[in-house]
Design a protein around this motif. Sequence first.
Motif, PDB file in Angstrom:
ATOM      1  N   CYS A   1     -16.098   0.281   2.531  1.00 49.03           N
ATOM      2  CA  CYS A   1     -16.088   0.011   3.976  1.00 49.03           C
ATOM      3  C   CYS A   1     -17.164  -1.014   4.358  1.00 49.03           C
TER       4      CYS A   1
ATOM      5  N   VAL B   1      -7.115 -10.993   9.169  1.00 45.85           N
ATOM      6  CA  VAL B   1      -7.401 -10.437  10.492  1.00 45.85           C
ATOM      7  C   VAL B   1      -7.492 -11.568  11.520  1.00 45.85           C
TER       8      VAL B   1
ATOM      9  N   PHE C   1     -11.110   5.289  -1.277  1.00 49.70           N
ATOM     10  CA  PHE C   1     -12.025   5.192  -0.142  1.00 49.70           C
ATOM     11  C   PHE C   1     -13.463   5.433  -0.590  1.00 49.70           C
TER      12      PHE C   1
ATOM     13  N   HIS D   1      -2.212  -7.024  11.438  1.00 44.51           N
ATOM     14  CA  HIS D   1      -2.698  -5.771  12.022  1.00 44.51           C
ATOM     15  C   HIS D   1      -3.905  -5.270  11.226  1.00 44.51           C
ATOM     16  N   PRO D   2      -5.056  -5.084  11.892  1.00 39.67           N
ATOM     17  CA  PRO D   2      -6.263  -4.695  11.147  1.00 39.67           C
ATOM     18  C   PRO D   2      -6.082  -3.410  10.337  1.00 39.67           C
ATOM     19  N   PHE D   3      -5.303  -2.485  10.851  1.00 38.58           N
ATOM     20  CA  PHE D   3      -5.119  -1.227  10.117  1.00 38.58           C
ATOM     21  C   PHE D   3      -4.348  -1.466   8.818  1.00 38.58           C
ATOM     22  N   LEU D   4      -3.389  -2.387   8.869  1.00 35.77           N
ATOM     23  CA  LEU D   4      -2.639  -2.728   7.656  1.00 35.77           C
ATOM     24  C   LEU D   4      -3.541  -3.461   6.661  1.00 35.77           C
TER      25      LEU D   4
ATOM     26  N   TYR E   1     -16.037  -4.431   3.262  1.00 34.72           N
ATOM     27  CA  TYR E   1     -14.911  -4.856   4.112  1.00 34.72           C
ATOM     28  C   TYR E   1     -15.432  -5.388   5.452  1.00 34.72           C
ATOM     29  N   VAL E   2     -16.306  -4.593   6.089  1.00 36.53           N
ATOM     30  CA  VAL E   2     -16.840  -4.986   7.402  1.00 36.53           C
ATOM     31  C   VAL E   2     -17.685  -6.249   7.276  1.00 36.53           C
TER      32      VAL E   2
ATOM     33  N   LEU F   1      -7.833  -1.274   0.895  1.00 33.60           N
ATOM     34  CA  LEU F   1      -8.223   0.046   0.383  1.00 33.60           C
ATOM     35  C   LEU F   1      -7.390   0.407  -0.846  1.00 33.60           C
TER      36      LEU F   1
ATOM     37  N   TYR G   1       0.813  -1.222   0.000  1.00 34.82           N
ATOM     38  CA  TYR G   1       0.000   0.000   0.000  1.00 34.82           C
ATOM     39  C   TYR G   1       0.847   1.273   0.000  1.00 34.82           C
TER      40      TYR G   1
ATOM     41  N   PHE H   1      -6.700  -3.158   6.373  1.00 34.33           N
ATOM     42  CA  PHE H   1      -7.605  -2.152   5.809  1.00 34.33           C
ATOM     43  C   PHE H   1      -6.894  -1.341   4.721  1.00 34.33           C
ATOM     44  N   ASN H   2      -5.684  -0.882   5.013  1.00 29.69           N
ATOM     45  CA  ASN H   2      -4.951  -0.077   4.029  1.00 29.69           C
ATOM     46  C   ASN H   2      -4.613  -0.889   2.773  1.00 29.69           C
TER      47      ASN H   2
END
Lengths: 95, 290
Positions: free
Chosen positions: A78, A53, A73, A58-61, A81-82, A67, A14, A63-64
Amino acid sequence: MNRYGVNKVMYDVYRDNDNATAFTSDPSAYLAPYDLTDEESKALTNRDVRRLVEGGAHPFLVFNFALCLAGGFSIEFCLEYVNNLRGLDVGDITT
Amino acid sequence: MARLVEVMCAPHDPTIPATRHRRATLPEGEMRTLEAFELLQARLDAARPDVIVMVSGDHLNQWFMDDMPQFLIGKAPRARGPFPHERHAFGLDDYDTEIEGALARHLLNKGIEGHFDLSYSNEFTLDHGFVVPLSLLRPEQDTPVVPLFTNVMAPPIPPGRRFHELGHAVRELIEGFDADTRVAVVTSGHMTNNIGGPEMLDFAEQPLTDWDTSTWHRLHHGDIGELVDECTFDHLYSHGHGTPGFLDYVFALGLVGDERPDWSELTSGPTQLPAAFLQWTDRTLNGAAR
């Protein structure tokens, strides 16, 4: 799961557009230099955010990474993804 | 000697700047968020700082688990951001300003003489944690900054007590800076946060969690020492894997001592993350006599 190795792939993809293009065009070739199991490579290749996950990436990674590959975005991104993570508990993310 | 003239806490959700382009149709919570930024922008301008010490976590953009600093002072000649992928995903504008090198080195050198093993770097990019608050609070990009990066994302993460102690120490170091400098400190963090996790959009159903509501109350009326002690990584993580971002607000609590904020606002709604704003003025920080 080798959290560090999987996190590193997502971080490299990313943050660098050339890497993202290389990953998108030939995931196997792109992932070859990384120290990953077949299952880890498969989760990354399939952009399987649930498996990533669940494995402690790492959830933030995650997500990125998702994304970046989605191209930008949006609320729709979102929601999807969720939806893919529904019912999961985020556990330990220590590397 | 230098004077701490303003302390502010503000959020850094990267979707906030773009909301300026659709003011006419913004939901109430998002409008209140924008208005809170505008109010703080005016107050920061009125405080006439010569330098802004900007404290935030990096989001695994600049620093990674291969080489992770807990607390790092940026001492390059200039501070620039955001990352290209953040610009692309969220439409963030570039931010580029001078770094106040003398104060950066003072914080680093004197901090290390004390008991803070601060890291330092001359090569870094500021991610949205810095660029969003800076671009909304000082859009002129004319005020030198000192960036202080904190690790709030990759465990192990220092407990709130250490963030609080560092905040306290940074205030002493600022006030010991041998120059007639007016210093503002802006820290950026957040309340509950689950970006990338299954609860990421839970705010649509419940804009504020019980933790948000009770923590907000305790910030104004509770025992701050008790709150700080409670803010370990594990505790905050149990309220959302991104909630340790609150630690950068705990840093601010260390700066301001026992003083409650002069102004604050907690905005929320079904289309946004909870956004916490806190402000302490010169008069409150330094007393009426000084």
